[in-house]
Design an enzyme around this catalytic site. Structure first.
Site, short mmCIF file in Angstrom:
data_model
loop_
_atom_site.label_atom_id
_atom_site.label_comp_id
_atom_site.label_asym_id
_atom_site.label_seq_id
_atom_site.Cartn_x
_atom_site.Cartn_y
_atom_site.Cartn_z
N ASP A 209 0.84 -1.20 0.00
CA ASP A 209 0.00 0.00 0.00
C ASP A 209 0.87 1.25 0.00
O ASP A 209 2.08 1.19 0.26
CB ASP A 209 -0.96 -0.01 1.19
CG ASP A 209 -0.24 0.01 2.52
OD1 ASP A 209 0.36 1.05 2.85
OD2 ASP A 209 -0.25 -1.02 3.23
N ALA A 210 0.28 2.36 -0.30
CA ALA A 210 1.05 3.60 -0.50
C ALA A 210 1.90 3.96 0.71
O ALA A 210 3.01 4.47 0.57
CB ALA A 210 0.11 4.75 -0.86
#
Length: 344
Positions: A209-210
């Site tokens: 995820d970011a």
């Protein structure tokens, strides 16, 4: 000059069209013997027992799979002699290695893959350390199809296809795990744009995820990527997580036993408390799950939300001191380890 047969010993040159054998008068023959015709005196082997002197045809020895290669002379001769054009079929019977007449010599394949020089490759073959499609090969000069054959040295698979790429990316925090982003946010596609433009279709093996940083594998080997992401192969992934709160040692047993999440239970392969300081803990988590945000959801469920998350290892491939945003090409041992982990 005699060419090398499959077992590494000199064999008769195969005739095609016009014969080069000496006739009884010392002149070249005018044509190869047709199937079903008896041999003429010029086609008898003078070296064989009962040769041309007796008028009986020499019996041709079928060497394939019967005689052992002369390792000492083979190391020298096969560097200079051209192998026989036809190397035969499956030397190991059903399910064994397959050889092709128009393939590439095994020692050349090993040399091109960077395993050793051609002479060094011949020595590895002679020592019985090389296998093709699961069958140990000790004969020199065999030809294989490098696009389909599975070649291993000391049990580790040799990567032959030069078009395949295997990269490790240290994904920075805030970067999307996509090849393109419709909102214009930074993504891993920006880092490998030149490779994509050169025609290499790359896959990211799973996602981060970011807000998660660290090791992300990239490859154009679709089968490897698929297996690495499939949970049935249970490839371990290692994370370093800074979590809120001082984690008690009793949590280790809880996480190993399993925790129920909204999409099913999850349990860690291992959990280590690295440091506890000022209301925060640094922990190492190893698990083979690949579900979305699995580490963050797991630690949130047990009451210790993640503040920072870094993936440091996938299988035997480690992030090490690779700087954020950089790419590196995986080494042969690392690639071989990934293949071994997923049964390729």
């Amino acid at each position: 000059m005699a060419s090398a047969s499959r077992d590494g010993t000199p064999g008769p040159r195969k005739r095609a069209g016009r014969s080069t054998s000496a006739s009884s008068g010392g002149q070249p023959g005018r044509g190869a013997r047709k199937a079903g015709q008896p041999k003429t005196g010029s086609q008898y082997s003078k070296a064989a027992k009962g040769g041309a002197e007796t008028g009986r045809p020499a019996k041709k020895t079928h060497r394939k799979g019967t005689s052992k290669p002369d390792v000492t002379s083979g190391k020298v001769r096969l560097n200079n002699a051209r192998p026989a054009r036809h190397q035969g079929g499956n030397a190991g019977g059903d399910g064994g290695a397959s050889y092709v007449s128009d393939g590439v010599r095994l020692q050349k394949v090993l040399a091109q893959a960077g395993v050793a020089s051609r002479r060094g490759a011949e020595e590895l073959i002679a020592a019985g350390r090389v296998s093709v499609d699961g069958e140990i090969v000790v004969e020199q000069g065999l030809r294989i199809n490098p696009d389909t054959a599975i070649v291993r040295v000391d049990g580790a698979r040799v990567i032959i296809d030069e078009t395949k790429q295997y990269l490790a990316l240290n994904k920075p925090r805030g970067m999307q795990s996509t090849m393109a982003d419709d909102q214009g946010r930074p993504c891993i596609g920006d880092i490998i744009a030149e490779r994509v433009m050169a025609g290499h279709r790359m896959f990211h093996v799973g996602r981060l995820d970011a807000d998660t940083e660290g090791l992300l594998l990239l490859t154009n080997d679709g089968e490897l990527a698929h297996r690495l992401m499939h949970p049935s192969y249970e490839v371990p992934k290692t994370y370093m997580a800074t979590v809120k709160g001082e984690v008690p040692r009793s949590l280790i047993r809880t996480l190993r036993a399993g925790v129920e999440l909204d999409d099913g239970p999850v349990k860690v392969d291992s959990f280590t408390i690295v440091d506890v300081n000022n209301g925060a803990s640094l922990v190492e988590i190893v698990l083979h799950e690949g579900r979305n945000r699995i580490v963050r959801r797991l630690m949130e469920e047990v009451g210790f939300p993640v503040r920072r998350l870094l993936r440091t290892q996938v299988g035997d491939v480690a992030l090490g001191d690779q700087r954020a945003g950089s790419l590196r090409v995986l080494g042969r041992d690392e690639i071989g380890g990934l293949y071994e982990a997923v049964g390729l």
